[in-house]
Design an enzyme around this catalytic site. Structure first.
Site, PDB file in Angstrom:
ATOM      1  N   GLU A  84       0.835  -1.203   0.000  1.00 26.03           N
ATOM      2  CA  GLU A  84       0.000   0.000   0.000  1.00 26.03           C
ATOM      3  C   GLU A  84       0.872   1.256   0.000  1.00 26.03           C
ATOM      4  OE1 GLU A  84      -2.739   0.045   3.312  1.00 26.03           O
ATOM      5  OE2 GLU A  84      -3.812   1.789   2.536  1.00 26.03           O
ATOM      6  N   TYR A 113      -6.258  -9.345  11.480  1.00 25.91           N
ATOM      7  CA  TYR A 113      -4.902  -9.050  11.964  1.00 25.91           C
ATOM      8  C   TYR A 113      -4.666  -9.710  13.315  1.00 25.91           C
ATOM      9  CZ  TYR A 113      -4.084  -5.702   8.202  1.00 25.91           C
ATOM     10  OH  TYR A 113      -3.879  -5.136   6.974  1.00 25.91           O
ATOM     11  N   ASN A 168     -12.449  -1.474  -0.651  1.00 33.26           N
ATOM     12  CA  ASN A 168     -11.652  -2.070   0.430  1.00 33.26           C
ATOM     13  C   ASN A 168     -12.269  -1.658   1.767  1.00 33.26           C
ATOM     14  OD1 ASN A 168      -9.040  -3.062   1.824  1.00 33.26           O
ATOM     15  ND2 ASN A 168      -9.215  -0.935   2.529  1.00 33.26           N
ATOM     16  N   GLU A 169     -12.438  -2.608   2.639  1.00 28.99           N
ATOM     17  CA  GLU A 169     -13.001  -2.339   3.968  1.00 28.99           C
ATOM     18  C   GLU A 169     -14.142  -1.322   3.861  1.00 28.99           C
ATOM     19  OE1 GLU A 169      -9.981  -1.769   7.035  1.00 28.99           O
ATOM     20  OE2 GLU A 169      -9.290  -3.817   6.737  1.00 28.99           O
ATOM     21  N   GLU A 211      -5.882  -9.354   3.517  1.00 30.76           N
ATOM     22  CA  GLU A 211      -5.060  -8.643   4.503  1.00 30.76           C
ATOM     23  C   GLU A 211      -4.990  -9.498   5.751  1.00 30.76           C
ATOM     24  OE1 GLU A 211      -5.779  -4.489   5.377  1.00 30.76           O
ATOM     25  OE2 GLU A 211      -6.330  -4.078   3.292  1.00 30.76           O
ATOM     26  N   GLN A 268       2.370  -6.144   5.316  1.00 35.25           N
ATOM     27  CA  GLN A 268       2.499  -5.738   3.929  1.00 35.25           C
ATOM     28  C   GLN A 268       3.927  -6.050   3.467  1.00 35.25           C
ATOM     29  OE1 GLN A 268       1.148  -1.779   3.079  1.00 35.25           O
ATOM     30  NE2 GLN A 268      -0.756  -2.034   4.205  1.00 35.25           N
TER      31      GLN A 268
HETATM   32  O1  AHR Z   1      -2.793  -2.698   6.222  1.00 35.19           O
HETATM   33  C1  AHR Z   1      -3.091  -1.496   6.856  1.00 35.19           C
HETATM   34  C2  AHR Z   1      -4.563  -1.152   6.796  1.00 35.19           C
HETATM   35  O2  AHR Z   1      -5.298  -2.094   7.500  1.00 35.19           O
HETATM   36  C3  AHR Z   1      -5.195  -1.159   5.427  1.00 35.19           C
HETATM   37  O3  AHR Z   1      -5.000   0.030   4.734  1.00 35.19           O
HETATM   38  C4  AHR Z   1      -6.647  -1.332   5.736  1.00 35.19           C
HETATM   39  O4  AHR Z   1      -7.352  -1.974   4.709  1.00 35.19           O
HETATM   40  C5  AHR Z   1      -6.631  -2.131   7.032  1.00 35.19           C
HETATM   41  O5  AHR Z   1      -7.452  -1.573   7.978  1.00 35.19           O
END
Ligand code: AHR
Length: 521
Positions: A54, A268, A201-202, A325, A374
């Site tokens: 990103e 995450y 995205n999201e 992600e 990332q």
């Molecule tokens: O990876 C960092 C961020 O995490 C991304 O931009 C977003 O899609 C997610 O919340």
């Protein structure tokens, strides 16, 4: 957590305290596994090993792009050392330009002469200047240099279908239309190959704060102008759920399922599970190690829950689940811009990566792609850069060790793993997976999540007639061992000496806090 990991008998084979820190008794845990080589499962797509890059912190600028005038070796502005490393890890796909950034991105900012491109504020990530020096052509060049397929995320949240349609036409049209001519004038004759396009995205958060019902309607509207055809055959990826929000997946696949080819999922790993105080990337204790592993293993249950919803709404399994992600998210390194999400990467991250790969391998009839967050200098990075220096992280090496799993065929491996208590958190000591590689060899991978105990894993090979075994191990003395700039890597794979074949039994002596991948032939 998969039940295959739990409920097993714990056998303490040997107390081998020698060499262990004071107060810690290192042990060897016994476990068994059965390989079902005669019952091959689903293919493991190479895209399971995808990346996400990103416009965030030093993810693109300094990480990938140094510019054509840089003293750092580059090809058309793209760092040569980074491309070489990513090629060696066989990176199959790169998602770009975001993330949250994607839903503010205007593609026209990033084409044409670089000195004429506008500078914008990167509102999501520290308000840093976005020069737009790295745009469509530069990204496509980067992906082509790496040999990876591009996965482009389209702005839905602050844009409209016309903007999407024109960007796609600009990238993919082989004709003489004005957009294709503009692409040619900007230096690219042949259309770019764009096999994956994310529509938002999201969208439940930074991508527009939408409800699932609202986004499903928006998604349908955008998909009407997507024009999936011979010029643009891209997989249409709907913006998926945040972690355990299965209602999002349910509404989307029910209301808009027939217009999508895949739906994403984001999860995450925060050691504490608390966004306000996530935990440190280095210098952590055993309790943090245990909690990190427990949090990351939730991926298993998470996928199971979303797959159950998808199986209800899409029983033919036409729609792929893309975990586009995932990875560890720690508190940023002290003294760095909090909006740049810069974190160091230790052996713990390498083990986390392998534990997730082993989970993904069990669901590849539905999970067709994943993208770690990332690639460079951001979150659980493969690579860290500082000026002209580069570090390949333990996470990078885990990816490299698992290359033989790309486009392999999963083989069921029934495992009974002992449950251990890591400073108050109960986790299975290890997880594992197996597959038949494209080269005909059978690969077995183990992530030992115990910070103290080795595992003696006895695998019954069944119908597999094995003559030889070889492999690699990734480990270190300390839980937070890492690779440093300008030094020989402290955490890198070395030959694995702990494998023994005897009849139809393979015994693996897997050290504590390690990743092992063996090839059986
Ligand atoms: O990876 C960092 C961020 O995490 C991304 O931009 C977003 O899609 C997610 O919340």
């Amino acid at each position: 957590m998969g039940k295959r990991f739990l409920g097993a008998a714990v056998a303490l084979l040997a107390m081998a305290a020698a060499g262990a820190p004071v107060g810690v008794q290192a042990a060897e845990l016994a476990a068994t596994a059965t390989l079902k080589a005669d019952q091959p499962g689903a293919p493991i797509s190479r895209y399971i090993y995808g990346q996400f890059s990103e416009h965030l912190g030093a993810g693109i600028y300094d990480g990938v792009w140094v510019g054509t005038n840089s003293k750092i070796p580059n090809v058309r502005g793209v760092r040569t050392d980074v491309v070489t490393a990513l090629k060696e890890a066989h990176v199959p796909v790169i998602r770009w330009p975001g993330g949250c950034f994607a839903d503010e991105y205007r593609w026209r900012d990033g084409i044409g002469p670089r000195d004429k491109r506008p500078s914008r504020k990167n509102n999501w990530w520290g308000g840093s200047p976005e020069t737009n020096a790295f745009g469509t052509h530069e990204f496509m060049d980067f992906a082509e240099q790496v040999g990876a397929d591009p996965y482009v995320s389209i702005n839905v949240g602050s844009s409209d279908p016309t903007e999407m349609r024109e960007w796609i036409e600009y990238m993919t049209s082989p004709g003489d239309d004005t957009l294709a001519q503009e692409r040619r004038a900007n230096g690219r004759d042949k259309p770019f190959k764009v096999p994956f396009i994310g529509i938002g995205n999201e969208s439940w958060g930074c991508g527009g704060e939408m409800t699932p019902e609202y986004y499903a309607n928006e998604y349908r509207r955008f998909s009407a102008f997507f024009h999936k055809n011979d010029d643009n055959p891209a997989v249409r990826v709907a913006s998926g759920a945040n972690a355990f929000n299965t209602n999002w997946t349910d509404v989307l696949t029910k209301n808009a399922g027939k217009f999508m080819d895949a739906i994403s999922l984001h999860y995450y790993t925060l050691p504490t599970g608390n966004w306000d105080k996530k935990g440190a990337a280095t210098g952590f204790d055993k309790a943090a190690w245990g909690k990190t592993m427990a949090q990351t293993l939730r991926m298993d249950d998470l996928i199971k829950q979303h797959v159950a919803v998808m199986d209800k709404n899409d029983p033919s399994k036409r729609i792929g689940l893309y975990v586009d992600e995932w990875g560890t998210w720690y508190d940023v390194e002290p003294g760095t811009n909090p909006g740049h999400l810069y974190q160091l990467n230790t052996l713990r991250d390498g083990v986390v990566a392998a534990a997730n790969f082993n989970i993904f391998h069990h669901y590849t009839d539905r999970v067709k792609m994943t993208n770690i967050a990332q690639t460079i200098n951001v979150l659980q990075a493969m690579i860290l850069t500082k000026g002209d220096q580069i570090v390949l992280t333990p996470t990078y090496y885990a990816y490299k060790m698992y290359v033989p799993f790309q486009d392999s065929t999963a083989i069921p491996l029934d495992v009974t793993a002992p449950e251990i208590d890591v400073a108050g958190t109960k986790i299975p000591a290890f997880n594992a997976s197996a597959a038949k590689g494209k080269d005909g060899k059978t690969y077995i991978a183990v992530a030992n999540m115990s910070p103290d105990d080795g595992v003696k894993l006895s695998v019954t090979l069944g119908t597999l007639k094995a003559k030889a075994v070889s492999g690699q191990v990734l480990t270190a003395d300390k839980m937070d061992a890492m690779n440093a700039f300008g030094a020989k890597p402290a955490v890198a794979p070395v030959a694995f000496k702990g494998a023994k074949l005897s009849g139809d039994k393979l015994t693996l002596d897997v050290p504590s806090k390690s990743v092992v991948v063996v090839a059986v032939e």
